[in-house]
Enzyme design. Structure first.
Site, PDB file in Angstrom:
ATOM      1  N   HIS A 182       0.882  -0.805   0.083  1.00  9.65           N
ATOM      2  CA  HIS A 182       0.447   0.145   0.095  1.00  9.65           C
ATOM      3  C   HIS A 182       1.145   1.336   0.197  1.00  9.65           C
ATOM      4  O   HIS A 182       2.355   0.842   0.397  1.00  9.65           O
ATOM      5  CB  HIS A 182      -0.351   0.348   1.131  1.00  9.65           C
ATOM      6  CG  HIS A 182      -1.757  -1.495   1.518  1.00  9.65           C
ATOM      7  ND1 HIS A 182      -2.314  -1.596   2.573  1.00  9.65           N
ATOM      8  CD2 HIS A 182      -2.293  -2.267   0.410  1.00  9.65           C
ATOM      9  CE1 HIS A 182      -2.626  -2.982   3.084  1.00  9.65           C
ATOM     10  NE2 HIS A 182      -3.228  -2.826   1.153  1.00  9.65           N
ATOM     11  N   LYS A 218       6.846   6.603   6.849  1.00 10.08           N
ATOM     12  CA  LYS A 218       5.755   5.580   8.256  1.00 10.08           C
ATOM     13  C   LYS A 218       7.467   5.460   9.219  1.00 10.08           C
ATOM     14  O   LYS A 218       8.056   4.875   8.796  1.00 10.08           O
ATOM     15  CB  LYS A 218       5.269   4.264   7.861  1.00 10.08           C
ATOM     16  CG  LYS A 218       3.931   4.643   6.856  1.00 10.08           C
ATOM     17  CD  LYS A 218       3.830   3.836   6.148  1.00 10.08           C
ATOM     18  CE  LYS A 218       2.161   3.916   5.417  1.00 10.08           C
ATOM     19  NZ  LYS A 218       1.766   2.412   4.785  1.00 10.08           N
ATOM     20  N   TYR A 239       2.390   1.021  13.654  1.00  8.57           N
ATOM     21  CA  TYR A 239       3.273   2.695  12.844  1.00  8.57           C
ATOM     22  C   TYR A 239       2.505   3.895  12.864  1.00  8.57           C
ATOM     23  O   TYR A 239       1.431   3.933  13.387  1.00  8.57           O
ATOM     24  CB  TYR A 239       3.326   1.980  11.852  1.00  8.57           C
ATOM     25  CG  TYR A 239       1.960   1.343  10.677  1.00  8.57           C
ATOM     26  CD1 TYR A 239       1.286   2.583   9.865  1.00  8.57           C
ATOM     27  CD2 TYR A 239       1.316   0.778  10.668  1.00  8.57           C
ATOM     28  CE1 TYR A 239       0.000   2.453   9.199  1.00  8.57           C
ATOM     29  CE2 TYR A 239      -0.243   0.266  10.270  1.00  8.57           C
ATOM     30  CZ  TYR A 239      -0.007   0.900   9.449  1.00  8.57           C
ATOM     31  OH  TYR A 239      -1.372   1.236   8.468  1.00  8.57           O
ATOM     32  N   ASP A 296      -7.540  -6.083  -1.781  1.00  9.85           N
ATOM     33  CA  ASP A 296      -4.931  -6.603  -1.969  1.00  9.85           C
ATOM     34  C   ASP A 296      -5.127  -7.564  -3.213  1.00  9.85           C
ATOM     35  O   ASP A 296      -4.074  -7.252  -3.655  1.00  9.85           O
ATOM     36  CB  ASP A 296      -4.571  -7.182  -0.781  1.00  9.85           C
ATOM     37  CG  ASP A 296      -4.187  -5.876   0.459  1.00  9.85           C
ATOM     38  OD1 ASP A 296      -4.865  -4.524   0.104  1.00  9.85           O
ATOM     39  OD2 ASP A 296      -3.769  -5.995   1.123  1.00  9.85           O
TER      40      ASP A 296
END
Length: 181
Positions: free
Chosen positions: A62, A72, A132, A170
């Site tokens: 992603h 991140k 994250y 996904d």
């Protein structure tokens, strides 16, 4: 904090100091000043995310586009996961390259993923708690992704295909070349 540059430009593996005794351990997982001194980056994280996954759950690959792109700082709080990042910055010397890093609750390593990267992970333990920090807010209209088994990238997810648990969303992601248009 120990800092290791990866083979991908601007990506770092960080290992916070752990203080252990008979009670367990203590670790400072993030300190803005220490992070800036170690990396030279002045990142303002604005959102924290966490997921719980079972063995074989694959999330990714992603990313967010344009002004909503995200840096991140990722880590595994419990369990073990294989983390994958792909450089999708067209002007980067490492464009189209990827790395994989094992993140677990033993070594406590963290991976800094700068803006312009696709990100995904797969749980290698019975369960994992994956956390994250993001320096930009999630924006559905800016989201993108790359199919996990893209032939161009050749990512080794470390598990047989029959063990993978992947969301329908996904499974429908485009190939690398279409995703980065």
């Amino acid at each position: 904090m120990e800092l290791q540059q990866t083979t991908l430009k601007d990506c770092f593996i960080l290992k916070p100091r752990m203080f252990q005794d008979e009670r367990g351990f203590f670790s400072e997982t993030y300190n803005k000043q220490t992070f800036k001194e170690a990396t030279g980056l002045d990142i303002d994280f604005v959102q924290d995310n966490q997921s719980i996954s079972t063995y074989g759950v694959l999330r990714g690959l992603h990313f967010q586009r344009g002004p909503m792109a995200q840096s991140k700082l990722v880590r595994v709080v419990k369990g073990k996961a294989l983390d994958i990042i792909v450089d999708i910055r067209k002007d980067s010397e490492t464009f189209g390259k990827h790395i994989s890093v094992i993140l677990d609750d033993v070594e406590q390593k963290q991976l800094f993923v700068p803006r312009g990267f696709a990100h995904g992970f797969i749980t290698l333990s019975k369960t994992s708690v994956f956390a994250y920090k993001c320096d930009n807010f999630y924006d559905k209209t800016s989201e993108g992704g790359i199919i996990y088994d893209d032939a161009t990238l050749g990512v080794d997810w470390h598990l047989p295909k029959e063990d993978l648990i992947i969301s329908e969303k996904d499974k429908q992601l485009p190939a690398f070349k279409e995703a980065i248009l």
